[in-house]
Design an enzyme around this catalytic site. Structure first.
Site, PDB file in Angstrom:
ATOM      1  N   CYS A 185       0.812  -1.210   0.000  1.00 32.39           N
ATOM      2  CA  CYS A 185       0.000   0.000   0.000  1.00 32.39           C
ATOM      3  C   CYS A 185       0.858   1.278   0.000  1.00 32.39           C
ATOM      4  CB  CYS A 185      -0.985  -0.047   1.162  1.00 32.39           C
ATOM      5  SG  CYS A 185      -2.437   1.004   0.916  1.00 32.39           S
ATOM      6  N   HIS A 213      -3.295  -5.543   2.505  1.00 35.88           N
ATOM      7  CA  HIS A 213      -2.924  -5.603   3.918  1.00 35.88           C
ATOM      8  C   HIS A 213      -3.444  -6.910   4.503  1.00 35.88           C
ATOM      9  CE1 HIS A 213      -1.694  -1.410   4.412  1.00 35.88           C
ATOM     10  NE2 HIS A 213      -2.752  -1.030   3.741  1.00 35.88           N
TER      11      HIS A 213
HETATM   12  N1  GLN Z   1      -2.278   6.739   2.595  1.00 32.43           N
HETATM   13  C1  GLN Z   1      -2.343   5.944   1.410  1.00 32.43           C
HETATM   14  C2  GLN Z   1      -3.718   5.953   0.764  1.00 32.43           C
HETATM   15  O1  GLN Z   1      -4.698   6.243   1.412  1.00 32.43           O
HETATM   16  C3  GLN Z   1      -1.911   4.533   1.710  1.00 32.43           C
HETATM   17  C4  GLN Z   1      -2.834   3.836   2.668  1.00 32.43           C
HETATM   18  C5  GLN Z   1      -2.322   2.532   3.200  1.00 32.43           C
HETATM   19  O2  GLN Z   1      -1.116   2.255   3.234  1.00 32.43           O
HETATM   20  N2  GLN Z   1      -3.253   1.727   3.683  1.00 32.43           N
HETATM   21  O3  GLN Z   1      -3.827   5.666  -0.406  1.00 32.43           O
END
Ligand code: GLN
Length: 244
Positions: A94, A194
């Site tokens: 992510c 995740h």
């Molecule tokens: N902040 C980033 C987004 O919202 C990554 C989010 C994350 O790593 N879950 O796209």
């Protein structure tokens, strides 16, 4: 045999149990009698990254993703690029995946200039893509179905210089519109999954470990493990996602 794992930015990038991916890789190596060391490199710790076989970077919120920009500019960007081009293995989740691209414009308009090691960029949006999702890995990554959990505002778009990691079966993936999920380049894997992703997807974990061992030792054979608990958990989730 041994793999030296480097956990980059564990202090700022670690969401939804992402560090469980490291525990999973370590145990699946140790169960086969293969050694594993894990080194955590938080923000500001200098290291040229040449002493590792496999790098892990987890996800983060937009704020944390801006905090590490100065660290990337202090030499880290070049070190990461050199390791990736050298065929070392990266698993990036992510926010860590977004960091492989040229940049991320957050939902509130801030531009994060990232490593640019891969031909991809990310546009933020306040409309988040959240939920359990699934995708099929491309043939070069083993073709298995990956089950995960996504929560991102960023929409990632791949350029022609890289391939998607897989094809979305359920959920949004890279951007909710083109059916791609993640990225694959050399031994670099980026994904929005995740959860953590590897304990739920032992075939994907072994594919990554196999590649890292082959790069280091030329050839490697991973003995099969008893994955009956993982298989049962996957069956339940695949049913819930209506994937047969
Ligand atoms: N902040 C980033 C987004 O919202 C990554 C989010 C994350 O790593 N879950 O796209």
């Amino acid at each position: 045999m041994e793999l030296r794992i480097c956990h980059l930015y564990p202090d700022v990038l670690n969401l939804y149990g992402d560090r469980g991916n490291i525990a999973c890789m370590r145990r699946r190596l140790e169960w086969r009698g293969i050694g594993c060391t894990v080194t955590e490199l938080p923000l500001g710790v200098r290291d040229d990254l040449t002493g590792y076989d496999l790098f892990f970077i987890g996800g983060g919120q937009d704020f944390e993703q801006t905090v590490l920009l100065s660290d990337l500019s202090a030499g880290r960007r070049e070190n990461i690029r050199a390791a990736a081009e050298d065929g070392r293995t990266f698993l990036c989740i992510c926010g860590g995946y977004q960091l492989l691209g040229t940049g991320y414009r957050t939902a509130d308009g801030q531009l994060c200039e990232y490593t640019g090691i891969l031909d991809l960029y990310t546009e933020g949006s306040s409309d988040r893509m959240i939920g359990n999702f699934a995708y099929r890995l491309g043939a070069e990554s083993g073709s298995s179905v990956v089950i995960g959990f996504e929560n991102h505002g960023g929409r990632t778009f791949l350029g022609s210089g890289v391939s998607p990691l897989g094809t979305v079966l359920r959920g949004s993936g890279n951007n909710g519109s083109d059916g791609t999920e993640g990225v694959r380049y050399k031994n670099v894997y980026g994904t929005y999954s995740h959860g953590p992703v590897l304990p739920k997807n032992p075939a994907f974990c072994d594919h990554i470990l196999q590649g890292a061992l082959e790069r280091k030792y030329g050839a490697a054979r991973l003995e099969p493990l008893d994955d009956s608990a993982e298989t049962a958990a996957r069956a339940a989730m695949l049913t819930r996602l209506h994937i047969t």
